[in-house]
Every structure is written in C-alpha cells, then in structure tokens.
Design a protein around this motif. Structure first.
Motif, mmCIF file in Angstrom:
data_model
loop_
_atom_site.group_PDB
_atom_site.id
_atom_site.type_symbol
_atom_site.label_atom_id
_atom_site.label_comp_id
_atom_site.label_asym_id
_atom_site.label_seq_id
_atom_site.Cartn_x
_atom_site.Cartn_y
_atom_site.Cartn_z
ATOM 1 N N VAL A 199 0.835 -1.199 0.000
ATOM 2 C CA VAL A 199 0.000 0.000 0.000
ATOM 3 C C VAL A 199 0.872 1.252 0.000
ATOM 4 C CG1 VAL A 199 -1.745 1.279 1.309
ATOM 5 C CG2 VAL A 199 -1.907 -1.194 1.108
ATOM 6 N N VAL A 200 1.938 1.226 0.772
ATOM 7 C CA VAL A 200 2.838 2.383 0.836
ATOM 8 C C VAL A 200 3.486 2.627 -0.526
ATOM 9 C CG1 VAL A 200 4.917 3.286 1.941
ATOM 10 C CG2 VAL A 200 3.243 2.028 3.292
ATOM 11 N N SER A 201 3.881 1.557 -1.214
ATOM 12 C CA SER A 201 4.480 1.701 -2.539
ATOM 13 C C SER A 201 3.467 2.242 -3.545
ATOM 14 C CB SER A 201 5.010 0.358 -3.031
ATOM 15 O OG SER A 201 6.015 -0.120 -2.174
ATOM 16 N N ARG A 202 2.223 1.789 -3.439
ATOM 17 C CA ARG A 202 1.182 2.291 -4.342
ATOM 18 C C ARG A 202 0.929 3.771 -4.119
ATOM 19 N NH1 ARG A 202 -3.522 -2.306 -3.934
ATOM 20 N NH2 ARG A 202 -2.128 -4.066 -4.086
ATOM 21 N N LEU A 203 0.878 4.186 -2.847
ATOM 22 C CA LEU A 203 0.673 5.604 -2.552
ATOM 23 C C LEU A 203 1.839 6.442 -3.052
ATOM 24 C CD1 LEU A 203 -0.880 5.486 1.031
ATOM 25 C CD2 LEU A 203 -1.996 6.123 -1.104
ATOM 26 N N GLY A 204 3.054 5.930 -2.883
ATOM 27 C CA GLY A 204 4.225 6.652 -3.382
ATOM 28 C C GLY A 204 4.208 6.779 -4.896
ATOM 29 N N ALA A 205 3.842 5.692 -5.571
ATOM 30 C CA ALA A 205 3.763 5.738 -7.036
ATOM 31 C C ALA A 205 2.678 6.703 -7.481
ATOM 32 C CB ALA A 205 3.503 4.341 -7.588
ATOM 33 N N ALA A 206 1.550 6.714 -6.768
ATOM 34 C CA ALA A 206 0.468 7.631 -7.114
ATOM 35 C C ALA A 206 0.904 9.086 -6.928
ATOM 36 C CB ALA A 206 -0.764 7.330 -6.272
ATOM 37 N N LEU A 207 1.659 9.353 -5.868
ATOM 38 C CA LEU A 207 2.154 10.713 -5.642
ATOM 39 C C LEU A 207 3.134 11.141 -6.732
ATOM 40 C CD1 LEU A 207 2.611 10.771 -1.765
ATOM 41 C CD2 LEU A 207 0.943 12.041 -3.132
ATOM 42 N N VAL A 208 3.983 10.221 -7.165
ATOM 43 C CA VAL A 208 4.939 10.538 -8.233
ATOM 44 C C VAL A 208 4.198 10.832 -9.532
ATOM 45 C CG1 VAL A 208 6.759 9.537 -9.673
ATOM 46 C CG2 VAL A 208 6.854 9.291 -7.191
ATOM 47 N N VAL A 209 3.222 10.012 -9.857
ATOM 48 C CA VAL A 209 2.449 10.236 -11.084
ATOM 49 C C VAL A 209 1.684 11.547 -11.002
ATOM 50 C CG1 VAL A 209 0.504 9.357 -12.442
ATOM 51 C CG2 VAL A 209 2.291 7.800 -11.670
ATOM 52 N N CYS A 210 1.084 11.815 -9.840
ATOM 53 C CA CYS A 210 0.333 13.059 -9.650
ATOM 54 C C CYS A 210 1.251 14.276 -9.788
ATOM 55 C CB CYS A 210 -0.330 13.034 -8.278
ATOM 56 S SG CYS A 210 -1.454 14.398 -7.998
ATOM 57 N N ALA A 211 2.424 14.214 -9.186
ATOM 58 C CA ALA A 211 3.373 15.328 -9.294
ATOM 59 C C ALA A 211 3.807 15.532 -10.742
ATOM 60 C CB ALA A 211 4.585 15.057 -8.406
ATOM 61 N N GLY A 212 4.019 14.443 -11.465
ATOM 62 C CA GLY A 212 4.389 14.563 -12.880
ATOM 63 C C GLY A 212 3.289 15.195 -13.713
ATOM 64 N N LEU A 213 2.049 14.800 -13.441
ATOM 65 C CA LEU A 213 0.933 15.400 -14.188
ATOM 66 C C LEU A 213 0.763 16.880 -13.849
ATOM 67 C CD1 LEU A 213 -1.665 12.498 -13.970
ATOM 68 C CD2 LEU A 213 -0.374 13.243 -15.971
ATOM 69 N N TRP A 214 0.940 17.238 -12.575
ATOM 70 C CA TRP A 214 0.860 18.651 -12.213
ATOM 71 C C TRP A 214 1.995 19.447 -12.860
ATOM 72 C CZ3 TRP A 214 -2.846 21.592 -10.963
ATOM 73 C CH2 TRP A 214 -3.931 21.126 -10.236
ATOM 74 N N ALA A 215 3.164 18.843 -12.984
ATOM 75 C CA ALA A 215 4.274 19.524 -13.657
ATOM 76 C C ALA A 215 3.916 19.803 -15.113
ATOM 77 C CB ALA A 215 5.541 18.679 -13.566
ATOM 78 N N VAL A 216 3.264 18.849 -15.765
ATOM 79 C CA VAL A 216 2.843 19.057 -17.157
ATOM 80 C C VAL A 216 1.824 20.190 -17.230
ATOM 81 C CG1 VAL A 216 1.583 18.000 -19.075
ATOM 82 C CG2 VAL A 216 3.346 16.710 -17.879
ATOM 83 N N VAL A 217 0.872 20.217 -16.298
ATOM 84 C CA VAL A 217 -0.145 21.280 -16.291
ATOM 85 C C VAL A 217 0.490 22.630 -16.060
ATOM 86 C CG1 VAL A 217 -2.119 22.182 -14.987
ATOM 87 C CG2 VAL A 217 -2.033 19.762 -15.599
ATOM 88 N N LEU A 218 1.385 22.716 -15.079
ATOM 89 C CA LEU A 218 2.014 23.994 -14.775
ATOM 90 C C LEU A 218 2.899 24.487 -15.921
ATOM 91 C CD1 LEU A 218 2.838 23.456 -11.010
ATOM 92 C CD2 LEU A 218 1.031 24.864 -12.004
ATOM 93 N N LEU A 219 3.580 23.558 -16.597
ATOM 94 C CA LEU A 219 4.393 23.956 -17.739
ATOM 95 C C LEU A 219 3.511 24.410 -18.911
ATOM 96 C CD1 LEU A 219 7.231 21.278 -17.778
ATOM 97 C CD2 LEU A 219 7.468 23.737 -17.391
ATOM 98 N N ALA A 220 2.358 23.792 -19.064
ATOM 99 C CA ALA A 220 1.458 24.182 -20.144
ATOM 100 C C ALA A 220 0.846 25.564 -19.877
ATOM 101 C CB ALA A 220 0.356 23.143 -20.302
ATOM 102 N N MET A 221 0.640 25.895 -18.622
ATOM 103 C CA MET A 221 0.037 27.187 -18.269
ATOM 104 C C MET A 221 1.057 28.317 -18.298
ATOM 105 S SD MET A 221 -2.485 26.048 -15.168
ATOM 106 C CE MET A 221 -2.650 27.724 -14.619
ATOM 107 N N ARG A 222 2.309 27.980 -18.327
ATOM 108 C CA ARG A 222 3.384 28.968 -18.263
ATOM 109 C C ARG A 222 3.477 29.843 -19.445
ATOM 110 N NH1 ARG A 222 9.352 27.397 -18.278
ATOM 111 N NH2 ARG A 222 10.205 29.450 -18.116
#
Length: 62
Positions: free
Chosen positions: A39-62
């Motif tokens: 469960v801890v590994s799944r949450l960590g992977a989900a956080l990494v994916v979420c951070a990557g998607l937010w990085a894409v959104v923030l770069l697109a809005m820039r």
C-alpha cells in the motif's frame, strides 16, 4: 497454358492465435504488477504520477 496459383500473395490474413476465438488471451508474466506492490508503494507511485501530471499542467500554463 492455365495459371494455377501455387503460392499465397498475402490476400488472406494469418491468425497465429493458439486459443479459441471465444476464450480470452492467456495471462502473460509481467515484470512488475501494481497488485503485488504494498500500500505504501502504491501511494508513493500515485504521488509521483500526480506530481508529474501537475508539472505538465504547470508547464502548459506557463
């Protein structure tokens, strides 16, 4: 002289399935599986994916 076709010109598709048409594909061995992660590994992977998607959104809005 009559022409008798003695070879295939690729007009007919070749089906290389080893299972019947009504049965699903057999399971294949996966190098990793999210179902085998803790469960801890799944949450960590989900956080990494979420951070990557937010990085894409923030770069697109820039």
């Amino acid at each position: 002289m009559s022409h008798t076709p003695s070879h295939d010109h690729g007009h007919h598709p070749v089906h290389a399935h080893s299972h019947g048409p009504l049965t699903p594909h057999p399971a294949q061995a996966a190098p990793w599986s999210i179902l085998r992660m803790t469960v801890v590994s799944r949450l960590g992977a989900a956080l990494v994916v979420c951070a990557g998607l937010w990085a894409v959104v923030l770069l697109a809005m820039r």
